[in-house]
Design a protein around this motif. Structure first.
Motif, PDB file in Angstrom:
ATOM      1  N   ALA A 105       0.854  -1.189   0.000  1.00 44.21           N
ATOM      2  CA  ALA A 105       0.000   0.000   0.000  1.00 44.21           C
ATOM      3  C   ALA A 105       0.891   1.240   0.000  1.00 44.21           C
ATOM      4  CB  ALA A 105      -0.906   0.003   1.229  1.00 44.21           C
ATOM      5  N   VAL A 106       0.615   2.158  -0.928  1.00 43.54           N
ATOM      6  CA  VAL A 106       1.384   3.395  -1.017  1.00 43.54           C
ATOM      7  C   VAL A 106       0.487   4.538  -0.557  1.00 43.54           C
ATOM      8  CG1 VAL A 106       2.688   4.934  -2.506  1.00 43.54           C
ATOM      9  CG2 VAL A 106       2.736   2.470  -2.931  1.00 43.54           C
ATOM     10  N   SER A 107       0.921   5.253   0.472  1.00 45.13           N
ATOM     11  CA  SER A 107       0.116   6.340   1.034  1.00 45.13           C
ATOM     12  C   SER A 107       0.168   7.565   0.129  1.00 45.13           C
ATOM     13  CB  SER A 107       0.639   6.706   2.423  1.00 45.13           C
ATOM     14  OG  SER A 107       1.968   7.177   2.340  1.00 45.13           O
ATOM     15  N   GLY A 108      -0.616   8.546   0.476  1.00 48.57           N
ATOM     16  CA  GLY A 108      -0.691   9.763  -0.325  1.00 48.57           C
ATOM     17  C   GLY A 108       0.627  10.484  -0.454  1.00 48.57           C
ATOM     18  N   ASP A 109       1.487  10.344   0.550  1.00 46.24           N
ATOM     19  CA  ASP A 109       2.794  11.006   0.470  1.00 46.24           C
ATOM     20  C   ASP A 109       3.862  10.116  -0.162  1.00 46.24           C
ATOM     21  OD1 ASP A 109       3.181   9.128   2.407  1.00 46.24           O
ATOM     22  OD2 ASP A 109       3.750  10.523   3.996  1.00 46.24           O
ATOM     23  N   GLY A 110       3.417   8.971  -0.724  1.00 41.62           N
ATOM     24  CA  GLY A 110       4.331   8.090  -1.434  1.00 41.62           C
ATOM     25  C   GLY A 110       5.055   7.083  -0.579  1.00 41.62           C
ATOM     26  N   GLU A 111       4.688   6.984   0.694  1.00 41.56           N
ATOM     27  CA  GLU A 111       5.354   6.054   1.585  1.00 41.56           C
ATOM     28  C   GLU A 111       4.745   4.655   1.447  1.00 41.56           C
ATOM     29  OE1 GLU A 111       8.277   4.963   4.203  1.00 41.56           O
ATOM     30  OE2 GLU A 111       7.974   6.941   3.279  1.00 41.56           O
ATOM     31  N   PRO A 112       5.534   3.637   1.089  1.00 41.95           N
ATOM     32  CA  PRO A 112       4.977   2.291   0.911  1.00 41.95           C
ATOM     33  C   PRO A 112       4.914   1.527   2.235  1.00 41.95           C
ATOM     34  CG  PRO A 112       7.261   2.324   0.229  1.00 41.95           C
ATOM     35  CD  PRO A 112       6.942   3.725   0.675  1.00 41.95           C
ATOM     36  N   LYS A 113       3.884   0.699   2.361  1.00 41.29           N
ATOM     37  CA  LYS A 113       3.750  -0.177   3.520  1.00 41.29           C
ATOM     38  C   LYS A 113       3.537  -1.595   3.012  1.00 41.29           C
ATOM     39  CE  LYS A 113       0.991  -1.081   7.685  1.00 41.29           C
ATOM     40  NZ  LYS A 113       2.193  -1.344   8.495  1.00 41.29           N
ATOM     41  N   LEU A 114       4.434  -2.495   3.376  1.00 41.96           N
ATOM     42  CA  LEU A 114       4.377  -3.867   2.892  1.00 41.96           C
ATOM     43  C   LEU A 114       3.457  -4.718   3.743  1.00 41.96           C
ATOM     44  CD1 LEU A 114       7.008  -2.739   1.574  1.00 41.96           C
ATOM     45  CD2 LEU A 114       7.975  -5.033   1.810  1.00 41.96           C
ATOM     46  N   GLY A 115       2.621  -5.527   3.061  1.00 44.20           N
ATOM     47  CA  GLY A 115       1.815  -6.518   3.762  1.00 44.20           C
ATOM     48  C   GLY A 115       2.678  -7.702   4.159  1.00 44.20           C
ATOM     49  N   ARG A 116       2.065  -8.657   4.840  1.00 44.15           N
ATOM     50  CA  ARG A 116       2.825  -9.795   5.359  1.00 44.15           C
ATOM     51  C   ARG A 116       3.495 -10.609   4.254  1.00 44.15           C
ATOM     52  NH1 ARG A 116       3.787  -9.236  10.803  1.00 44.15           N
ATOM     53  NH2 ARG A 116       1.852  -8.811  11.947  1.00 44.15           N
ATOM     54  N   ALA A 162       6.320  -8.578   2.503  1.00 42.46           N
ATOM     55  CA  ALA A 162       7.471  -8.491   3.405  1.00 42.46           C
ATOM     56  C   ALA A 162       8.232  -9.816   3.438  1.00 42.46           C
ATOM     57  CB  ALA A 162       7.012  -8.090   4.802  1.00 42.46           C
ATOM     58  N   TYR A 163       7.489 -10.922   3.432  1.00 40.38           N
ATOM     59  CA  TYR A 163       8.129 -12.235   3.455  1.00 40.38           C
ATOM     60  C   TYR A 163       8.945 -12.457   2.189  1.00 40.38           C
ATOM     61  CZ  TYR A 163       8.609 -17.318   3.910  1.00 40.38           C
ATOM     62  OH  TYR A 163       9.112 -18.592   4.006  1.00 40.38           O
ATOM     63  N   VAL A 164       8.361 -12.110   1.030  1.00 42.56           N
ATOM     64  CA  VAL A 164       9.063 -12.280  -0.249  1.00 42.56           C
ATOM     65  C   VAL A 164      10.344 -11.451  -0.263  1.00 42.56           C
ATOM     66  CG1 VAL A 164       8.910 -11.786  -2.736  1.00 42.56           C
ATOM     67  CG2 VAL A 164       7.012 -12.924  -1.567  1.00 42.56           C
ATOM     68  N   ARG A 165      10.257 -10.222   0.230  1.00 42.87           N
ATOM     69  CA  ARG A 165      11.455  -9.381   0.249  1.00 42.87           C
ATOM     70  C   ARG A 165      12.471  -9.883   1.270  1.00 42.87           C
ATOM     71  NH1 ARG A 165      11.851  -2.924   1.601  1.00 42.87           N
ATOM     72  NH2 ARG A 165      11.098  -3.648   3.637  1.00 42.87           N
ATOM     73  N   ASP A 166      12.006 -10.199   2.482  1.00 44.45           N
ATOM     74  CA  ASP A 166      12.923 -10.625   3.539  1.00 44.45           C
ATOM     75  C   ASP A 166      13.653 -11.914   3.175  1.00 44.45           C
ATOM     76  OD1 ASP A 166      12.052  -8.458   4.966  1.00 44.45           O
ATOM     77  OD2 ASP A 166      10.787  -9.595   6.352  1.00 44.45           O
ATOM     78  N   LEU A 172       9.286  -1.934  -6.858  1.00 41.57           N
ATOM     79  CA  LEU A 172       9.940  -3.116  -6.289  1.00 41.57           C
ATOM     80  C   LEU A 172      11.464  -2.960  -6.283  1.00 41.57           C
ATOM     81  CD1 LEU A 172       7.695  -5.828  -7.974  1.00 41.57           C
ATOM     82  CD2 LEU A 172       7.650  -5.127  -5.574  1.00 41.57           C
ATOM     83  N   ARG A 173      12.004  -2.327  -7.311  1.00 38.25           N
ATOM     84  CA  ARG A 173      13.442  -2.070  -7.322  1.00 38.25           C
ATOM     85  C   ARG A 173      13.787  -1.062  -6.215  1.00 38.25           C
ATOM     86  NH1 ARG A 173      17.786  -0.821  -6.395  1.00 38.25           N
ATOM     87  NH2 ARG A 173      19.567  -0.239  -7.685  1.00 38.25           N
ATOM     88  N   ARG A 174      12.962  -0.018  -6.056  1.00 40.99           N
ATOM     89  CA  ARG A 174      13.221   0.987  -5.021  1.00 40.99           C
ATOM     90  C   ARG A 174      13.179   0.375  -3.629  1.00 40.99           C
ATOM     91  NH1 ARG A 174       9.761   4.988  -2.697  1.00 40.99           N
ATOM     92  NH2 ARG A 174       8.085   4.555  -4.180  1.00 40.99           N
ATOM     93  N   LEU A 175      12.343  -0.644  -3.451  1.00 31.20           N
ATOM     94  CA  LEU A 175      12.217  -1.314  -2.158  1.00 31.20           C
ATOM     95  C   LEU A 175      13.201  -2.479  -2.003  1.00 31.20           C
ATOM     96  CD1 LEU A 175       8.309  -1.373  -1.856  1.00 31.20           C
ATOM     97  CD2 LEU A 175       9.919   0.100  -0.610  1.00 31.20           C
ATOM     98  N   SER A 176      14.050  -2.673  -3.000  1.00 32.01           N
ATOM     99  CA  SER A 176      15.108  -3.693  -2.969  1.00 32.01           C
ATOM    100  C   SER A 176      14.586  -5.122  -2.886  1.00 32.01           C
ATOM    101  CB  SER A 176      16.086  -3.422  -1.815  1.00 32.01           C
ATOM    102  OG  SER A 176      16.777  -2.211  -2.024  1.00 32.01           O
ATOM    103  N   PHE A 177      13.477  -5.402  -3.572  1.00 35.42           N
ATOM    104  CA  PHE A 177      13.090  -6.799  -3.789  1.00 35.42           C
ATOM    105  C   PHE A 177      14.136  -7.435  -4.701  1.00 35.42           C
ATOM    106  CE2 PHE A 177       9.162  -5.349  -2.061  1.00 35.42           C
ATOM    107  CZ  PHE A 177       8.404  -6.452  -1.723  1.00 35.42           C
TER     108      PHE A 177
END
Length: 360
Positions: free
Chosen positions: A237-248, A251-255, A284-289
């Motif tokens: 989820a990306v908030s109005g100010d562009g801040e992303p929040k990863l779901g479970r 987050a698992y896929v990235r971690d 996804l690249r910006r979040l380092s997946f």
């Protein structure tokens, strides 16, 4: 001093890695015409190679699933003899090497090439022979992924063949086909067998179907990689100010550093992304997946790995460091022994990109 962005011609000289490419989606149009004539296949819409290339691209861009699937009827239709399979595989290796690919994993479904009496083993051995011929002296190593079809019941048989041939060129196993209605858990016995045999496998998931497909592929089936995986964006989820929040799940896929085999142009054709500029790969690249860049079907998408990279450079302003990051991601994620991956990263990929950056 700002560095000039890589051009397509420069990118072609970069050492690249390809993890998601379908053998039956990358034939040369002239080869299709030749093989149709030699094998008696009479279903082609045209026998002019240039017109045929255009037809494939237009059918794939039409937005019609029926027309898109028809393109594979023709490529698979001419790949039913040993000679045809050897030629197609050899030319695939040649074309990838010409595009600067130093390591590739090319997938195909052996069960789709038995209409004229070839056994599954004969299909596999013909493709391996073709890749051996096409790779020789060209600075490329090609491994194959044996694909089982989701709507069929031969996944265990194909998995056993992947294990049997893994020391002679088969890098791993894959499952493909329509996601909706055909969950990967239908083939759980094959995946459990592969895990017991310490074998590698990827699963097409999260392209045409959403998060449940990804969740099953990882948590039920134990996939090493995700074929496409583009719908993981639905769990961010990306908030109005562009801040992303990863779901479970995201987050698992990235971690866990689960590789995503992204195919930007193909994702546009299938409706998984609206445009290159809006493709989830940017976030996804910006979040380092663990994102990798691939072609899927080079003929249908009219593309190469270099052209996929060039489109991302244009859309996101990626520089040499970004392209090297994608490439190292792919090499880290390859179904090769650790020492072999490290040798290519440190001996070929990083020096190759360093030279290009210095020349720029």
């Amino acid at each position: 001093m700002s560095q000039q962005l890589p051009t397509l011609e420069e990118i072609r000289r970069a050492p690249k890695v390809l993890l998601h490419d379908h053998l039956d989606g990358g034939l040369r149009p002239g080869t299709i015409v030749d093989l149709a004539r030699e094998t008696g296949y009479d279903g082609l819409p045209t026998t002019d190679p240039d017109a045929l290339r255009t037809w494939f691209r237009e059918a794939s861009d039409s937005g019609s699933l029926e027309r898109y699937l028809e393109t594979f009827d023709h490529t698979v239709g001419v790949m039913q003899t040993r000679e045809a399979l050897v030629r197609v595989a050899a030319e695939c290796a040649e074309d990838l090497a010409a595009d600067g690919v130093v390591y590739a994993e090319v997938r195909y479904a052996p069960e789709q090439h038995t209409e004229r009496g070839l056994s599954l083993e004969e299909v596999i051995e013909a493709v391996l022979e073709g890749f051996r011929i096409g790779s020789e002296g060209r600075g490329i190593k090609v491994g194959t992924l044996l694909t089982a079809m989701r709507h069929q019941a031969r996944s265990m048989e194909i998995a056993e063949l992947a294990v049997r041939y893994r020391d002679v060129g088969v890098a791993g196993f894959d499952i493909a086909g329509a996601e909706a209605g055909y969950p990967p858990t239908r083939h759980l016995d094959a995946f459990e067998y592969l895990q017991r045999e310490n074998a590698h496998f990827t699963i097409h998931a999260g392209e045409a179907f959403g998060l449940p497909s990804i969740w099953q592929a990882i948590q039920w089936c134990g996939a090493d990689r995700l074929g496409h995986g583009v719908r993981i964006i639905d769990d961010i989820a990306v908030s109005g100010d562009g801040e992303p929040k990863l779901g479970r799940l995201a987050a698992y896929v990235r971690d866990k550093r689960i590789p995503l085999e992204m195919c930007p142009t193909s994702n546009l054709q299938t409706g998984a992304a609206p445009s290159i500029a809006e493709h989830p790969i940017g976030l996804l690249r910006r979040l380092s997946f663990r994102v990798t860049v691939n072609t899927d079907n080079r003929l249908m998408s009219g593309t190469t790995v270099s052209e996929e990279f060039a489109k991302l450079v244009e859309a996101f302003g990626y520089d040499w460091d970004d392209l090297q990051w994608f490439t190292v991601n792919a090499m880290k994620s390859a179904f090769l022994p650790f020492d072999d991956r490290l040798a290519l990263i440190n001996g070929v990929i990083k020096p190759g990109f360093a030279r290009l950056k210095w020349q720029a």
